[in-house]
Design a protein around this motif. Sequence first.
Motif, PDB file in Angstrom:
ATOM      1  N   ILE B  19       0.832  -1.207   0.000  1.00 39.01           N
ATOM      2  CA  ILE B  19       0.000   0.000   0.000  1.00 39.01           C
ATOM      3  C   ILE B  19       0.862   1.251   0.000  1.00 39.01           C
ATOM      4  CG2 ILE B  19      -1.651   1.329   1.370  1.00 39.01           C
ATOM      5  CD1 ILE B  19      -2.842  -1.293   2.293  1.00 39.01           C
ATOM      6  N   GLY B  20       0.665   2.074  -1.034  1.00 37.66           N
ATOM      7  CA  GLY B  20       1.423   3.310  -1.101  1.00 37.66           C
ATOM      8  C   GLY B  20       0.568   4.460  -1.598  1.00 37.66           C
ATOM      9  N   LYS B  23      -0.029   3.860  -5.586  1.00 39.99           N
ATOM     10  CA  LYS B  23      -0.734   2.661  -6.024  1.00 39.99           C
ATOM     11  C   LYS B  23      -0.931   1.677  -4.875  1.00 39.99           C
ATOM     12  CE  LYS B  23       2.970  -0.545  -7.430  1.00 39.99           C
ATOM     13  NZ  LYS B  23       3.915  -0.079  -6.467  1.00 39.99           N
ATOM     14  N   PHE B  24      -2.002   0.883  -5.013  1.00 42.07           N
ATOM     15  CA  PHE B  24      -2.195  -0.298  -4.183  1.00 42.07           C
ATOM     16  C   PHE B  24      -1.846  -1.497  -5.057  1.00 42.07           C
ATOM     17  CE2 PHE B  24      -5.945   1.319  -1.312  1.00 42.07           C
ATOM     18  CZ  PHE B  24      -5.138   2.332  -0.832  1.00 42.07           C
ATOM     19  N   ALA B  25      -1.060  -2.429  -4.543  1.00 45.84           N
ATOM     20  CA  ALA B  25      -0.791  -3.675  -5.264  1.00 45.84           C
ATOM     21  C   ALA B  25      -1.154  -4.844  -4.368  1.00 45.84           C
ATOM     22  CB  ALA B  25       0.681  -3.747  -5.669  1.00 45.84           C
ATOM     23  N   VAL B  41      -3.845  -1.029  -8.575  1.00 45.32           N
ATOM     24  CA  VAL B  41      -4.773   0.041  -8.912  1.00 45.32           C
ATOM     25  C   VAL B  41      -4.192   1.345  -8.372  1.00 45.32           C
ATOM     26  CG1 VAL B  41      -6.082  -0.299  -6.780  1.00 45.32           C
ATOM     27  CG2 VAL B  41      -7.205   0.751  -8.752  1.00 45.32           C
ATOM     28  N   ALA B  42      -4.476   2.433  -9.079  1.00 45.18           N
ATOM     29  CA  ALA B  42      -3.986   3.718  -8.596  1.00 45.18           C
ATOM     30  C   ALA B  42      -4.674   4.068  -7.277  1.00 45.18           C
ATOM     31  CB  ALA B  42      -4.253   4.807  -9.634  1.00 45.18           C
ATOM     32  N   THR B  43      -3.909   4.614  -6.347  1.00 43.60           N
ATOM     33  CA  THR B  43      -4.500   5.092  -5.098  1.00 43.60           C
ATOM     34  C   THR B  43      -5.446   6.247  -5.432  1.00 43.60           C
ATOM     35  OG1 THR B  43      -2.421   4.558  -4.010  1.00 43.60           O
ATOM     36  CG2 THR B  43      -3.963   5.949  -2.795  1.00 43.60           C
ATOM     37  N   PRO B  44      -6.719   6.148  -5.035  1.00 46.03           N
ATOM     38  CA  PRO B  44      -7.630   7.245  -5.372  1.00 46.03           C
ATOM     39  C   PRO B  44      -7.198   8.527  -4.676  1.00 46.03           C
ATOM     40  CG  PRO B  44      -8.700   5.641  -3.930  1.00 46.03           C
ATOM     41  CD  PRO B  44      -7.375   5.065  -4.300  1.00 46.03           C
ATOM     42  N   PRO B  45      -6.889   9.566  -5.437  1.00 43.50           N
ATOM     43  CA  PRO B  45      -6.363  10.790  -4.812  1.00 43.50           C
ATOM     44  C   PRO B  45      -7.411  11.477  -3.944  1.00 43.50           C
ATOM     45  CG  PRO B  45      -6.736  11.120  -7.175  1.00 43.50           C
ATOM     46  CD  PRO B  45      -7.016   9.670  -6.906  1.00 43.50           C
ATOM     47  N   GLY B  46      -6.999  11.880  -2.765  1.00 42.65           N
ATOM     48  CA  GLY B  46      -7.883  12.615  -1.877  1.00 42.65           C
ATOM     49  C   GLY B  46      -9.014  11.799  -1.272  1.00 42.65           C
ATOM     50  N   ALA B  47      -8.931  10.479  -1.407  1.00 45.87           N
ATOM     51  CA  ALA B  47     -10.039   9.639  -0.922  1.00 45.87           C
ATOM     52  C   ALA B  47     -10.106   9.626   0.596  1.00 45.87           C
ATOM     53  CB  ALA B  47      -9.869   8.226  -1.447  1.00 45.87           C
ATOM     54  N   ASN B  48     -11.318   9.439   1.108  1.00 43.14           N
ATOM     55  CA  ASN B  48     -11.465   9.299   2.556  1.00 43.14           C
ATOM     56  C   ASN B  48     -11.222   7.850   2.975  1.00 43.14           C
ATOM     57  OD1 ASN B  48     -13.780   7.814   2.037  1.00 43.14           O
ATOM     58  ND2 ASN B  48     -15.178   9.517   2.462  1.00 43.14           N
ATOM     59  N   ALA B  49     -11.294   7.614   4.280  1.00 34.00           N
ATOM     60  CA  ALA B  49     -10.915   6.304   4.809  1.00 34.00           C
ATOM     61  C   ALA B  49     -11.774   5.187   4.194  1.00 34.00           C
ATOM     62  CB  ALA B  49     -11.054   6.303   6.331  1.00 34.00           C
ATOM     63  N   GLY B  75       2.630  -4.657   3.416  1.00 31.95           N
ATOM     64  CA  GLY B  75       3.577  -3.559   3.564  1.00 31.95           C
ATOM     65  C   GLY B  75       2.837  -2.251   3.323  1.00 31.95           C
ATOM     66  N   CYS B  76       3.052  -1.281   4.192  1.00 37.25           N
ATOM     67  CA  CYS B  76       2.289  -0.027   4.081  1.00 37.25           C
ATOM     68  C   CYS B  76       3.209   1.141   4.405  1.00 37.25           C
ATOM     69  CB  CYS B  76       1.107  -0.071   5.046  1.00 37.25           C
ATOM     70  SG  CYS B  76       0.003   1.365   4.917  1.00 37.25           S
TER      71      CYS B  76
END
Lengths: 358, 358
Positions: B19-20, B23-25, B41-49, B75-76
């Motif tokens: 988790i970064g 991107k999430f892999a 998948v791309a980490t959704p920008p500005g997403a909430n929890a 890994g995060c």
Amino acid sequence: MTAADPPASAAGSVLAIDIGGTKFAAGLVDVSGRVLAAEQVATPPGANAGTLWKTLLALVEPLVANGPGLGVGVGCGGPMRWPDGVVSPLNMPGWRDFPLRAALEERFPGVPVRVHNDAICLAVAEHWRGAGQGVADMLGMVVSTGVGGGLILGDRLISGPTGNAGHIGHVVVDPAGPECGCGGHGCLEAVSRGPALAAWAIRQGWIPGAATSGRPEASRLHPVDARESLPPAPSDPSHEAGDAGYEEAGTATARRLAADAAAGDEIALRAMTRAGRALGTAIASTTHLCDLDLVTIGGGLSQAGPLLFTPLEEALRAHARMPFSRRLRVVPASLGRRAGLIGAAALVLAPGPYWTAP
Amino acid sequence: MTAADPPASAAGSVLAIDIGGTKFAAGLVDVSGRVLAAEQVATPPGANAGTLWKTLLALVEPLVANGPGLGVGVGCGGPMRWPDGVVSPLNMPGWRDFPLRAALEERFPGVPVRVHNDAICLAVAEHWRGAGQGVADMLGMVVSTGVGGGLILGDRLISGPTGNAGHIGHVVVDPAGPECGCGGHGCLEAVSRGPALAAWAIRQGWIPGAATSGRPEASRLHPVDARESLPPAPSDPSHEAGDAGYEEAGTATARRLAADAAAGDEIALRAMTRAGRALGTAIASTTHLCDLDLVTIGGGLSQAGPLLFTPLEEALRAHARMPFSRRLRVVPASLGRRAGLIGAAALVLAPGPYWTAP
């Protein structure tokens, strides 16, 4: 005690030995870390291998009249081949590749004989019975003629595959810093070891003792004359060797520096600040790498108290800003001059955490 | 693979998650370290929890149609409360004190779920199945948007009591050095992370791409004009965050810097030299503390090859002069982009050496 008076409790103790360039010390240490008896002798200057060995035997024989007890633990100045205990102490040219461990095993058959670096033994002592008791992750440091240390992580000594882990004296604190006896430059030891610090102060115009002898301004008024009036080199023999030692002896000039700083000598104060800042910087780097709870500092210079610890804390807090590194505490070591014997004893009495040989 | 095609061997593997901020892999990894299937998948920008959590679930569900296998390793990006796995990744403001480990345990009851720092996972991967296989004492580094690492001593991951051991990015390489995102200054990361390096080069007059587009002299001839012709800030989103990340993405500018250095751009070359020297200095300090055999370096900048490794070696050899520290080897990491998944898997598949939680 004397040779005629060996302690009755030798059977429940170990023979502990602390070997350095200015003195040999030996004692009987019990499992509580108590030193039941201790003797010491000046290291014979310029002695050859045989004389050094005979000096050591003459020191320990009175202690082992009832046998060596549970074994023999030794702290010795480095470098050495570890865990073989083949030693080449920098300040003892008579021993080069001397098989100290094997020689002691031959003299004391049937009991464990273990040899480790003297700075490691000081760290082990503080963790086992000193200021680090009950702390799982710590660095035990010594700041004296040299700067050294030992790492305890997860309640276990980290020796490293060659026994050399914990060499904080060679953490780089300033890549543009002074040359170091190790061949590198900018090492913590090159800045903060007692003789380097005193030499730096002298170059700045410090007159040893001026602040405490009624001439507090002399060092600032006549720096050139002051330098010329000094003997050509500090009397500390290890100063010439260009590398580390961890003994209390041999830091007379650095102790005078601390005394002058305490008396308000401006250059001496700047010197202590310089040393403290370098220590704080290296400690910050170390806790970022090792996630520590505690650092203990022993050795001659550590006795300077706030003169050293205040700038140390300032630099540490300026560099250790991550949440996890802010918890680190830095405290004086608590065991004093017998720490070397106590740590050497722990190599035998508490091998689980401390004798981590492959 | 697709959602309709889960691998038959899921039962002998673990669900690994990386988790970064960009991107999430996720993937299935078997005990040999083979990645049997992977999605990202791309980490959704500005997403909430909640959105972040749903994005993660949508990514992993197709992989676990036959169950999560032997467990879940994650890994995060840090910081996190470890080993609780309560995460607050710097580049994902939507997760602050998010109970990632507990949430995954609820979704995957009955199997172990283990979460560690992403840089730690990269180091674990290299020790378990990469360039550090068979080496007992090593540091696994990543040099990318951030600079991080993980320490393996005595064939065992050193997590530290808070899970933060291995933070070589915050070893101080120059006490007069630049401010760092951690709040300190002069940290290795403040000098050598990709965005800091690119920003330094731009301040020196570097024009990104000039050396590779037929204008090799532009950056030297018109540095002020060059600066003014640049966009106000690099496009790297993590550049603004002011602290570490370890993903390959987000270092486009640094990659261009390496390419320009390879093409002979003088400023770009000086920037790579600056980064390499800082790395070599920090690595020397680390091996003096930890008595290492090997350092592996992964991440975007490490792909610059000799442009980075030559000045690194020069600085390392200038500082690591003690006999024990000369043996250290520094090599590129070998596992590439899937190292994060492989290391996360090892937390579950090889807990003896790697899951060192208290």
